[in-house]
Design a protein around this motif. Structure first.
Motif, PDB file in Angstrom:
ATOM      1  N   TRP A 358       0.933  -1.265   0.185  1.00  0.00           N
ATOM      2  CA  TRP A 358       0.310  -0.005   0.018  1.00  0.00           C
ATOM      3  C   TRP A 358       0.904   1.363  -0.030  1.00  0.00           C
ATOM      4  O   TRP A 358       1.665   1.440   1.042  1.00  0.00           O
ATOM      5  N   GLY A 359       0.940   1.913  -1.168  1.00  0.00           N
ATOM      6  CA  GLY A 359       2.005   3.017  -1.382  1.00  0.00           C
ATOM      7  C   GLY A 359       3.439   2.349  -1.127  1.00  0.00           C
ATOM      8  O   GLY A 359       3.676   1.436  -1.879  1.00  0.00           O
ATOM      9  N   PRO A 360       4.276   2.955  -0.335  1.00  0.00           N
ATOM     10  CA  PRO A 360       5.461   2.379   0.093  1.00  0.00           C
ATOM     11  C   PRO A 360       5.557   1.222   1.053  1.00  0.00           C
ATOM     12  O   PRO A 360       6.495   0.652   1.332  1.00  0.00           O
ATOM     13  N   THR A 361       4.307   0.874   1.594  1.00  0.00           N
ATOM     14  CA  THR A 361       4.376   0.095   2.943  1.00  0.00           C
ATOM     15  C   THR A 361       4.223  -1.365   2.418  1.00  0.00           C
ATOM     16  O   THR A 361       3.122  -1.795   1.920  1.00  0.00           O
ATOM     17  N   PRO A 362       5.128  -2.388   2.759  1.00  0.00           N
ATOM     18  CA  PRO A 362       4.921  -3.798   2.222  1.00  0.00           C
ATOM     19  C   PRO A 362       3.888  -4.471   3.177  1.00  0.00           C
ATOM     20  O   PRO A 362       3.933  -4.353   4.597  1.00  0.00           O
ATOM     21  N   PHE A 363       3.076  -5.275   2.766  1.00  0.00           N
ATOM     22  CA  PHE A 363       2.280  -6.277   3.589  1.00  0.00           C
ATOM     23  C   PHE A 363       2.642  -7.583   2.799  1.00  0.00           C
ATOM     24  O   PHE A 363       2.647  -8.046   1.807  1.00  0.00           O
ATOM     25  N   THR A 430       4.243  -3.980  -6.607  1.00  0.00           N
ATOM     26  CA  THR A 430       5.552  -3.050  -6.354  1.00  0.00           C
ATOM     27  C   THR A 430       4.795  -1.643  -5.840  1.00  0.00           C
ATOM     28  O   THR A 430       3.843  -1.383  -6.192  1.00  0.00           O
ATOM     29  N   PRO A 431       5.740  -1.227  -5.036  1.00  0.00           N
ATOM     30  CA  PRO A 431       5.390  -0.010  -4.567  1.00  0.00           C
ATOM     31  C   PRO A 431       4.893   1.287  -5.441  1.00  0.00           C
ATOM     32  O   PRO A 431       5.542   1.471  -6.484  1.00  0.00           O
ATOM     33  N   TYR A 432       3.793   1.694  -5.289  1.00  0.00           N
ATOM     34  CA  TYR A 432       3.158   2.881  -6.108  1.00  0.00           C
ATOM     35  C   TYR A 432       3.416   2.369  -7.443  1.00  0.00           C
ATOM     36  O   TYR A 432       3.953   3.209  -8.485  1.00  0.00           O
ATOM     37  N   ASP A 433       2.814   1.113  -7.872  1.00  0.00           N
ATOM     38  CA  ASP A 433       2.768   0.867  -9.217  1.00  0.00           C
ATOM     39  C   ASP A 433       2.192   1.697 -10.051  1.00  0.00           C
ATOM     40  O   ASP A 433       0.944   2.224 -10.010  1.00  0.00           O
TER      41      ASP A 433
END
Length: 455
Positions: A358-363, A430-433
């Protein structure tokens, strides 16, 4: 249990009975749905009480009534958001909802008008309702938690009205008999403790009377024994049989009036009291009537619960005793983790698992043994939720920030998962695809070193 554990449990019971000066005190420990220990001090008719000796359970009655209401909800006979007037149009507080009555947030007065109902033989519903004028509305509905015995008298009438029988007959048929609670009755039956008040400055007792509370009976009428309440304790922990779906009982255990994502000490769900002690989240209910104290609590995480009764009006820390019994058992004999085994899952779910952002935050998205999905921040802190399938690539959030919200899986032209939409929050591989909806593609130039920012 181990002899050392049993000694610690009995010592805790003996200390409470002695210090609280209770004529008798009985307790039972439950684990994984079974009674694993019982102990007692004092006497009933010259002998120690046992698992089948009845005591009055007071407000634990409310939890049983709440189960009847949730059964009606699950059958589609009512909605928890229904205003009361939809089912009981004759009341002066018809805009209070069923859920607010269950959670004590309806703003109704704590006690019924007239003389103290716990010491006064009760009348019928028309008589009770006649006394419940708008003057007995103490708070705006939904404003705050305000414990209301009257509210459960009203819920008892609601059950009776929709079932076409008394709340007690409905309870016997729908809850007590299916759970095997044969020693839970409206009035004392068979061997039972007599209610007592203990003099504050002398070791003498005064008998406390008992009576039929009439229309207020759903607030605290019942008698039971620890063997029966052990079954109910397991029910609250999720071993619900065919009485309610475990998801419904989990809903009853949710704090209705507070944000339970942080630290809190006590709260109330839908007919259940909730307490947090030393990091444990316990659910159940206390009960008191003249001459009696009662409590049942369970830790759903460890499936360890306890029940305790005393035939004294005051002096015994009944909730503290029960929570201590649970803590002793789980500390001295911690339950073993469930054995891991490979699970049968839909292979198509595997393509949903793994790393999302979500944005730059990995889950991380994992498949649970139930076939549900678990979305958890990779760093361990943040918004985590479980989801169960709704079909057609839609999933329902079960807890945490996304409880009740829908997660939708969006796929690319080849049918592969491209991004997840959880209540407008877009998760990408990927972050901010840049190929995904907002917040993807926030800058045409993409990622860069910090000395290029602003150019």
């Amino acid at each position: 249990m181990l002899p050392s554990t049993e000694l610690a449990l009995l010592r805790r019971v003996a200390t409470e009975q002695s210090n609280g000066r209770a004529p008798s005190l009985v307790a039972t420990l439950v684990r994984d749905g079974d009674i694993v220990w019982s102990g007692a001090r004092g006497s009933v008719d010259g002998a120690p009480p046992d698992e089948r000796t009845q005591y009055r359970i007071g407000s634990i009655t409310k939890s049983l009534v709440a189960a009847l209401v949730l059964r009606l909800r699950d059958e589609g006979r009512l909605d928890l958001a229904d205003p009361l007037e939809r089912h009981l149009p004759e009341t002066a507080f018809g805009r209070v909802t069923v859920a607010q009555l269950l959670a004590h947030t309806g703003g109704l007065t704590a006690e019924s008008p007239g003389q103290w109902w716990e010491r006064t033989p009760g009348g019928d519903w028309p008589g009770l309702n006649a006394g419940l004028t708008e003057a007995e509305w103490k708070h705006r509905p939904g404003r705050r938690f305000h414990y209301s015995n009257v509210g459960y008298g009203v819920l008892g009438e609601l059950v009776a009205r929709l079932r076409g029988t008394s709340w007690l007959d409905a309870l016997r048929t729908e809850v007590l008999t299916p759970l095997g609670m044969s020693r839970t009755t409206e009035r004392p039956a068979g061997r039972h403790a007599r209610g007592c008040a203990v003099h504050p400055f002398a070791d003498v007792v005064l008998p406390e009377p008992e009576h039929d509370a009439g229309a207020m009976a759903p607030a605290g009428q019942l008698w039971s024994c620890t063997a029966d309440l052990a079954r109910w304790t397991a029910f609250v922990g999720g071993r619900t049989g065919d009485v309610l779906h475990p998801d419904t009982v989990a809903e009853m255990r949710e704090a209705a009036a507070i944000d339970d994502s942080g630290a809190w000490n006590s709260g109330y769900g839908l007919g259940l009291q909730l307490v947090q002690i030393d990091g444990r989240r316990l659910a159940g209910h206390t009960g008191s009537m003249p001459g009696f104290l009662a409590c049942t609590l369970i830790d759903p995480a460890t499936q360890t619960g306890a029940v305790a009764f005393a035939n004294t009006t005051s002096g015994v820390s009944i909730l503290g005793l029960v929570s201590d019994l649970i803590a002793i058992a789980d500390t001295q004999e911690p339950p073993l983790p469930r054995e891991w085994r490979p699970a049968e899952i839909d292979p198509a779910l595997l393509e949903l698992t793994g790393l999302w952002h979500w944005g730059p935050t990995p889950f991380h998205l994992r498949i649970l043994p139930s076939g549900w999905l678990d979305l958890t921040p990779a760093a361990g802190q943040g918004r985590a939720s479980r989801f169960r399938p709704l079909g057609d690539d839609r999933w329902l959030g079960l807890d945490g920030y996304y409880a009740g919200e829908t997660m939708t899986v969006h796929r690319d032209g080849g049918g592969r998962p491209a991004h997840l939409d959880v209540a407008t929050f877009v998760f990408t591989r990927t972050p901010y695809d840049p190929a995904a909806p907002i917040p993807g593609g926030v800058d045409d130039k993409g990622w860069r070193g910090d000395h290029h920012v602003g150019r």
